[in-house]
Motif scaffolding. Structure first.
Motif: not given
Length: 125
Positions: A44-62
């Motif tokens: 849950a913590l790491l998924l929250t981290w992922d969601v925040l990363g996606v929303r800020s544009g840092v993470f994306f799915r290749g």
């Protein structure tokens, strides 16, 4: 079939860690409820981290042919949840393994020290 390759590798790796956990009763096979709670909280913590990363544009799915294409949220593939669960369980097993090794080493050291004292003082056990 190639679309399941990454997921299959994760499942095989997860199974390997479960075998190690079962053999030495380190986490899930020692205290199942506590291990499940720890893994769930970590995911849950790491998924929250992922969601925040996606929303800020840092993470994306290749895009790759090795993934299923299933997503649990925008830019978060299903394989990410499996990987996070594997990673959390792996960390738990490693921490428990190191803790047990340190305890064992301490116990062996104490036992050899005690038997050395007994020999020098002539004490019988």
């Amino acid at each position: 079939m190639i679309g399941l390759a990454y997921l299959l590798v994760q499942v095989v790796s997860f199974a390997g860690i479960l075998v190690i956990d079962h053999r030495w009763k380190l986490a899930a096979f020692r205290a199942p409820a506590a291990a499940a709670l720890a893994v769930t909280a970590s995911v849950a913590l790491l998924l929250t981290w992922d969601v925040l990363g996606v929303r800020s544009g840092v993470f994306f799915r290749g895009q790759t042919d090795f993934m299923t294409g299933l997503t649990v949220a925008p830019e978060i593939p299903f394989e990410e949840v499996v990987f996070l669960a594997f990673l959390s369980h792996l960390a738990l097993v490693c921490a428990a393994g190191v803790s047990r090794a340190v305890e064992h080493r301490s116990r062996v050291s104490r036992t050899s020290h005690d038997s050395g004292v007994a020999r020098t003082t002539g004490e019988r056990r």
